[in-house]
Design an enzyme around this catalytic site. Structure first.
Site, PDB file in Angstrom:
ATOM      1  N   SER A   1       0.833  -1.190   0.000  1.00 22.09           N
ATOM      2  CA  SER A   1       0.000   0.000   0.000  1.00 22.09           C
ATOM      3  C   SER A   1       0.880   1.257   0.000  1.00 22.09           C
ATOM      4  O   SER A   1       1.684   1.449  -0.903  1.00 22.09           O
ATOM      5  CB  SER A   1      -0.966  -0.037   1.187  1.00 22.09           C
ATOM      6  OG  SER A   1      -2.011   0.903   1.028  1.00 22.09           O
TER       7      SER A   1
ATOM      8  N   ASP B   1      -9.317  -4.967  -5.007  1.00 20.71           N
ATOM      9  CA  ASP B   1      -8.634  -3.772  -4.504  1.00 20.71           C
ATOM     10  C   ASP B   1      -9.036  -2.580  -5.362  1.00 20.71           C
ATOM     11  O   ASP B   1      -8.806  -2.575  -6.576  1.00 20.71           O
ATOM     12  CB  ASP B   1      -7.124  -3.984  -4.547  1.00 20.71           C
ATOM     13  CG  ASP B   1      -6.333  -2.825  -3.971  1.00 20.71           C
ATOM     14  OD1 ASP B   1      -6.953  -1.845  -3.490  1.00 20.71           O
ATOM     15  OD2 ASP B   1      -5.094  -2.898  -3.993  1.00 20.71           O
TER      16      ASP B   1
ATOM     17  N   HIS C   1      -7.730  -5.520  -0.491  1.00 24.52           N
ATOM     18  CA  HIS C   1      -6.565  -4.727  -0.102  1.00 24.52           C
ATOM     19  C   HIS C   1      -6.085  -5.176   1.284  1.00 24.52           C
ATOM     20  O   HIS C   1      -6.870  -5.256   2.227  1.00 24.52           O
ATOM     21  CB  HIS C   1      -6.922  -3.243  -0.073  1.00 24.52           C
ATOM     22  CG  HIS C   1      -5.739  -2.345  -0.008  1.00 24.52           C
ATOM     23  ND1 HIS C   1      -4.964  -2.058  -1.113  1.00 24.52           N
ATOM     24  CD2 HIS C   1      -5.171  -1.679   1.034  1.00 24.52           C
ATOM     25  CE1 HIS C   1      -3.978  -1.246  -0.762  1.00 24.52           C
ATOM     26  NE2 HIS C   1      -4.081  -1.005   0.535  1.00 24.52           N
TER      27      HIS C   1
END
Length: 338
Positions: A175, A277, A307
């Site tokens: 991320s 995601d 995610h």
């Protein structure tokens, strides 16, 4: 891989997750308000920490914290595999959290880095970079480069039970940490001092990296709030991290298109993408930008992944990702040390 999704299918499907994962994702979502801002007190209560431990775990992995730069409060947690006479590669890890949440001592990241250490047979250096909004762009990138300089100068003194191979250093992160991986790799590859360094960045692993822009992609529209991540939250993270007044088309966020600068010495990359995601279209554009510059990039896709899937060891895709990372490290580490 890039572009839009089937609208009707995207709206009907939900990620196949065990209830234990759903509960944890729901708790993370509760830490955010509808506008994406963070309920700081609630989040801090849920962000449980793990201490470093010099006692080997069941896999023989031990950990210790080291200070990189006391003046800026920069430190890292070093995970060492079982003793060996052979030099091992190094993975420099940057945790996720939108540049504003979590730390190297947060339980999910302590556990994941411990797992990487044991399964990859590498020393893992998890960098506790400074967080926004107290430390906006480019603080996280500065800290990442500082960690590499520290390793280059003092790597032999790390509290590790094994010798390390500084010619086989890999950057990895998820991320926001994946975003940091790109920018640190770019800075290091562009640096004149890096040419004279002992440390060689042999590869970059970006797990569902956090990129963006002012445009709303199909995935952002279709997958908003499918799991714990929302468009409102990503907008909030960018607002907290980017310079005040900057838009999401700032070069820190918008790493795609013809205008992206990629250094000649940028390392081979591996990009992990999840089918659920909402950031996946931006990740696809990032891959296209690397390919357009002639860079080696390996894409691993997990159609059912949300995610942050990698920090849940009960998910099969998490194990598959770790195995892909192991293969990537083996393929790109220094031939002299392999």
């Amino acid at each position: 891989m890039a572009g839009g999704s089937d609208d009707s299918a995207g709206r009907r499907r939900t990620p196949p997750l065990p209830w234990t994962v759903r509960v944890q994702l729901a708790a993370l979502a509760l830490g955010h308000r509808r506008d994406g801002s963070i309920r700081r007190l609630l989040f801090s209560l849920g962000d449980l920490k793990s201490c470093a431990s010099s006692r080997p775990d069941a896999s023989g992995v031990r950990s210790a914290d080291v200070t990189i730069d006391a003046s800026r409060g920069l430190w890292a947690r070093v995970f060492s595999p079982p003793p060996s006479d052979e030099p091992v590669p190094v993975v420099v890890y940057f945790h996720g959290g939108g540049f504003v949440l979590f730390s190297a001592s947060s339980r999910p990241y302590d556990a994941f880095c411990r797992r990487l250490c044991g399964e990859l047979g590498a020393v893992v250096v998890s960098v506790n970079y400074r967080l926004a909004p107290d430390h906006r762009f480019p603080a996280a990138y500065d800290d990442g480069v500082a960690a590499l300089r520290y390793l280059d100068a003092s790597g032999d003194a790390l509290p590790a039970a094994v010798p390390i191979d500084l010619s086989s250093v890999f950057l990895a992160g998820d991320s926001a940490g994946g975003n940091i991986v790109h920018h640190v790799a770019q800075r290091w590859a562009s640096s004149v001092s890096a040419a004279a360094a002992r440390l060689r960045v042999a590869g970059a692993v970006l797990i569902q990296p956090f990129f963006g822009g002012e445009e709303r992609t199909d995935a952002e529209v279709e997958l908003d709030r499918v799991s714990a991540l929302s468009v409102a939250a990503t907008d909030f993270y960018w607002k907290e991290f980017l310079p005040e007044g900057a838009t999401r088309d700032h070069p820190a966020a918008h790493v795609c298109g013809d205008g992206v600068e990629i250094a000649e010495a940028f390392p081979p990359a591996m990009v992990a993408v999840g089918g659920f995601d909402l950031l996946k279209d931006w990740q696809a554009r990032y891959v296209e930008a690397l390919q357009a510059k002639g860079k080696a990039v390996r894409v691993v896709e997990y159609p059912d992944a949300v995610h942050g899937f990698h920090v849940f060891p009960e998910l099969a895709d998490s194990g598959k990702l770790v195995e892909e990372m192991k293969i990537f490290v083996q393929e790109h580490r220094s031939k002299n040390a392999a």
